[in-house]
Write a protein that holds these residues in place. Structure first.
Motif, PDB file in Angstrom:
ATOM      1  N   LEU A   1       0.542   3.673  -8.211  1.00 32.49           N
ATOM      2  CA  LEU A   1      -0.328   4.478  -9.064  1.00 32.49           C
ATOM      3  C   LEU A   1      -0.320   5.957  -8.706  1.00 32.49           C
ATOM      4  O   LEU A   1      -1.108   6.729  -9.263  1.00 32.49           O
ATOM      5  CB  LEU A   1      -1.769   3.948  -9.015  1.00 32.49           C
ATOM      6  CG  LEU A   1      -2.001   2.584  -9.659  1.00 32.49           C
ATOM      7  CD1 LEU A   1      -3.488   2.267  -9.712  1.00 32.49           C
ATOM      8  CD2 LEU A   1      -1.398   2.508 -11.064  1.00 32.49           C
TER       9      LEU A   1
ATOM     10  N   HIS B   1      -7.461  -1.403  -9.120  1.00 29.70           N
ATOM     11  CA  HIS B   1      -7.066  -0.112  -9.686  1.00 29.70           C
ATOM     12  C   HIS B   1      -5.903  -0.290 -10.657  1.00 29.70           C
ATOM     13  O   HIS B   1      -5.862   0.338 -11.718  1.00 29.70           O
ATOM     14  CB  HIS B   1      -6.666   0.855  -8.573  1.00 29.70           C
ATOM     15  CG  HIS B   1      -7.797   1.272  -7.682  1.00 29.70           C
ATOM     16  ND1 HIS B   1      -8.838   2.050  -8.120  1.00 29.70           N
ATOM     17  CD2 HIS B   1      -8.043   1.009  -6.374  1.00 29.70           C
ATOM     18  CE1 HIS B   1      -9.682   2.263  -7.128  1.00 29.70           C
ATOM     19  NE2 HIS B   1      -9.225   1.640  -6.058  1.00 29.70           N
ATOM     20  N   VAL B   2      -4.941  -1.152 -10.267  1.00 29.17           N
ATOM     21  CA  VAL B   2      -3.788  -1.390 -11.135  1.00 29.17           C
ATOM     22  C   VAL B   2      -4.232  -2.072 -12.424  1.00 29.17           C
ATOM     23  O   VAL B   2      -3.790  -1.711 -13.524  1.00 29.17           O
ATOM     24  CB  VAL B   2      -2.718  -2.243 -10.415  1.00 29.17           C
ATOM     25  CG1 VAL B   2      -1.511  -2.460 -11.333  1.00 29.17           C
ATOM     26  CG2 VAL B   2      -2.277  -1.582  -9.120  1.00 29.17           C
TER      27      VAL B   2
ATOM     28  N   THR C   1       2.208   7.721 -13.757  1.00 28.16           N
ATOM     29  CA  THR C   1       2.382   7.169 -12.411  1.00 28.16           C
ATOM     30  C   THR C   1       3.768   6.565 -12.238  1.00 28.16           C
ATOM     31  O   THR C   1       4.546   6.436 -13.185  1.00 28.16           O
ATOM     32  CB  THR C   1       1.332   6.080 -12.158  1.00 28.16           C
ATOM     33  OG1 THR C   1       1.611   4.960 -13.031  1.00 28.16           O
ATOM     34  CG2 THR C   1      -0.076   6.585 -12.410  1.00 28.16           C
TER      35      THR C   1
ATOM     36  N   GLY D   1      -5.134  -2.628  -3.667  1.00 25.92           N
ATOM     37  CA  GLY D   1      -5.596  -1.852  -4.813  1.00 25.92           C
ATOM     38  C   GLY D   1      -5.391  -2.533  -6.146  1.00 25.92           C
ATOM     39  O   GLY D   1      -5.267  -1.859  -7.177  1.00 25.92           O
TER      40      GLY D   1
ATOM     41  N   GLN E   1       0.819  -1.211   0.000  1.00 27.80           N
ATOM     42  CA  GLN E   1       0.000   0.000   0.000  1.00 27.80           C
ATOM     43  C   GLN E   1       0.851   1.259   0.000  1.00 27.80           C
ATOM     44  O   GLN E   1       0.538   2.225  -0.686  1.00 27.80           O
ATOM     45  CB  GLN E   1      -0.927   0.007   1.221  1.00 27.80           C
ATOM     46  CG  GLN E   1      -1.778   1.266   1.373  1.00 27.80           C
ATOM     47  CD  GLN E   1      -2.673   1.227   2.598  1.00 27.80           C
ATOM     48  OE1 GLN E   1      -2.632   0.276   3.377  1.00 27.80           O
ATOM     49  NE2 GLN E   1      -3.480   2.253   2.781  1.00 27.80           N
TER      50      GLN E   1
ATOM     51  N   SER F   1      -6.622   4.900  -0.892  1.00 28.91           N
ATOM     52  CA  SER F   1      -7.339   3.991  -1.777  1.00 28.91           C
ATOM     53  C   SER F   1      -6.485   3.514  -2.939  1.00 28.91           C
ATOM     54  O   SER F   1      -6.719   2.439  -3.487  1.00 28.91           O
ATOM     55  CB  SER F   1      -8.617   4.653  -2.318  1.00 28.91           C
ATOM     56  OG  SER F   1      -8.299   5.842  -3.032  1.00 28.91           O
ATOM     57  N   LEU F   2      -5.490   4.326  -3.326  1.00 34.51           N
ATOM     58  CA  LEU F   2      -4.602   3.950  -4.423  1.00 34.51           C
ATOM     59  C   LEU F   2      -3.308   3.357  -3.887  1.00 34.51           C
ATOM     60  O   LEU F   2      -2.744   3.871  -2.916  1.00 34.51           O
ATOM     61  CB  LEU F   2      -4.255   5.172  -5.278  1.00 34.51           C
ATOM     62  CG  LEU F   2      -5.297   5.714  -6.256  1.00 34.51           C
ATOM     63  CD1 LEU F   2      -4.725   6.931  -6.954  1.00 34.51           C
ATOM     64  CD2 LEU F   2      -5.706   4.659  -7.259  1.00 34.51           C
TER      65      LEU F   2
ATOM     66  N   HIS G   1      -2.273   9.904   0.570  1.00 29.76           N
ATOM     67  CA  HIS G   1      -2.281   9.674  -0.873  1.00 29.76           C
ATOM     68  C   HIS G   1      -2.592   8.221  -1.222  1.00 29.76           C
ATOM     69  O   HIS G   1      -3.119   7.945  -2.301  1.00 29.76           O
ATOM     70  CB  HIS G   1      -0.928  10.070  -1.472  1.00 29.76           C
ATOM     71  CG  HIS G   1      -0.594  11.522  -1.325  1.00 29.76           C
ATOM     72  ND1 HIS G   1      -1.171  12.501  -2.089  1.00 29.76           N
ATOM     73  CD2 HIS G   1       0.261  12.169  -0.489  1.00 29.76           C
ATOM     74  CE1 HIS G   1      -0.694  13.687  -1.747  1.00 29.76           C
ATOM     75  NE2 HIS G   1       0.184  13.509  -0.772  1.00 29.76           N
ATOM     76  N   THR G   2      -2.228   7.308  -0.330  1.00 26.31           N
ATOM     77  CA  THR G   2      -2.410   5.880  -0.615  1.00 26.31           C
ATOM     78  C   THR G   2      -3.591   5.284   0.154  1.00 26.31           C
ATOM     79  O   THR G   2      -3.626   4.085   0.396  1.00 26.31           O
ATOM     80  CB  THR G   2      -1.124   5.108  -0.275  1.00 26.31           C
ATOM     81  OG1 THR G   2      -0.734   5.406   1.081  1.00 26.31           O
ATOM     82  CG2 THR G   2       0.001   5.496  -1.210  1.00 26.31           C
TER      83      THR G   2
ATOM     84  N   HIS H   1      -5.817   0.483 -14.638  1.00 26.59           N
ATOM     85  CA  HIS H   1      -4.835   1.435 -15.170  1.00 26.59           C
ATOM     86  C   HIS H   1      -4.037   0.805 -16.306  1.00 26.59           C
ATOM     87  O   HIS H   1      -3.833   1.444 -17.359  1.00 26.59           O
ATOM     88  CB  HIS H   1      -3.901   1.894 -14.055  1.00 26.59           C
ATOM     89  CG  HIS H   1      -2.887   2.901 -14.512  1.00 26.59           C
ATOM     90  ND1 HIS H   1      -3.146   4.246 -14.572  1.00 26.59           N
ATOM     91  CD2 HIS H   1      -1.602   2.746 -14.960  1.00 26.59           C
ATOM     92  CE1 HIS H   1      -2.080   4.888 -15.018  1.00 26.59           C
ATOM     93  NE2 HIS H   1      -1.133   3.997 -15.262  1.00 26.59           N
TER      94      HIS H   1
END
Length: 243
Positions: free
Chosen positions: A25, A62-63, A34, A59, A10, A20-21, A17-18, A66
Motif C-alpha cells: 500500500l 488496510h488492504v 500504490t 495490515g 510487512q 502501520s501500512l 514507511h511500513t 483500500h
C-alpha cells in the motif's frame, strides 16, 4: 488466466514507511497509486481476466479497505488471509495461494512492478507448464535472485554464490498453465511439509521442481520493471513510474 499476488509481508526494510501500512500500500504512482494498484492495473492491461487473488497478512484490514474504496480498476479482486504470516516466509504464502486458483495463473511477488509488455513476453512462452521471467545484467549482487539456465530451461535459482556465474536474475513473476499448475501446487505442498518449511522461501522449490518438470525462462531484458525492497528502491520506483 488468473493471478495471485503475494502481499502478506510487512516489508521491514522499508521502515518507517511500513510501520502501520504493508508494503503493497505504499504510494508509488501519480495520484497516490500504490504498489498494489499498479500491479492490478498492469495485470488487467496485460489480459489477465481474473480473478486476481491478493494474499494478505500484515495490515490486512488496510488492504481490504483500500481494495473496497480506492481501487480504480474494474476486476474481480479477492483477498485471502495467511494466518501464519508472522511466523513464516513466503513459501507458506505461495502454497496458500496455489490452493486458491482453479486453472492457469500468474504468480507475482508483492514488491515487483513492471510494464504490461513484461507479462506479454512471459505468456508468449508456451512450451512449458511453468515459465519464469528473467532479466540479464553485467553483474549480480547478494540480493539478486539469480538463475542458472541451460538453453532456455531454468536449472538453478537462489541468492547464494555458486561456482558457475549466474545467467540472469528472476524478477519475481511466474506463469503456470496446464500440467504446470498441479506440478507447482504439489511442489509447494511437499516443501511446506518439510521441517524447515515454515521458514523457507519459494524460489528454491522451483529448482527442485526443475529436475523433473521443464521450467522455461522468458527474457524480459530491455523492458521496464523494478523491485521495491529498501528505501532507495522506493524512491527510484517513484521517479521511474512518475516519468
Amino acid at each position: 488466466m488468473e493471478a495471485v499476488i503475494l502481499s502478506a509481508g510487512q516489508g521491514k526494510r522499508l521502515l518507517p514507511h511500513t510501520r502501520s501500512l504493508p508494503k503493497c500500500l505504499l504510494p508509488v504512482g501519480p495520484g497516490g497509486r500504490t504498489v498494489l494498484d499498479l500491479q492490478i492495473e498492469t495485470l488487467v492491461a496485460a489480459g489477465v481476466d481474473g480473478p486476481i487473488t491478493v494474499m494478505v497478512g500484515f495490515g490486512a484490514r488496510h488492504v481490504e479497505r483500500h481494495v473496497a474504496e480506492a481501487l480504480k480498476v474494474d476486476c474481480d479482486v479477492r483477498l485471502v488471509f495467511n494466518p501464519l504470516h508472522r511466523h513464516s516466509d513466503n513459501l507458506v504464502t505461495a502454497w496458500f495461494a496455489s490452493q486458491q486458483v482453479e486453472g492457469s495463473f500468474v504468480l507475482l511477488n508483492g514488491d515487483t512492478i513492471f510494464e504490461p509488455a513484461v507479462l506479454h513476453r512471459v505468456l508468449e512462452v508456451r512450451d512449458a507448464g511453468v515459465v519464469a521471467a528473467i532479466d540479464r545484467k553485467d553483474a549480480y549482487d547478494s540480493d539478486d535472485m539469480c538463475v542458472w539456465i541451460e538453453d532456455t530451461r531454468l536449472v538453478g535459482i537462489g541468492k547464494e554464490r555458486r561456482l558457475q556465474e549466474p545467467d540472469g536474475e528472476a524478477i519475481g513473476l511466474y506463469a503456470a498453465r496446464d500440467h504446470g499448475v498441479e506440478a507447482l501446487r504439489e511442489a509447494f505442498a511437499q516443501a511446506v511439509a518439510e521441517p524447515e518449511g515454515l521458514r523457507s522461501w519459494y524460489p528454491p522449490v522451483l529448482e527442485t521442481l526443475a529436475r523433473d518438470e521443464r521450467i522455461a525462462t522468458a527474457d524480459v531484458s530491455g523492458l521496464w520493471w523494478t523491485e521495491i525492497d529498501v528505501l532507495e528502491d522506493l524512491e527510484k520506483a517513484r521517479v521511474e513510474v512518475g516519468s
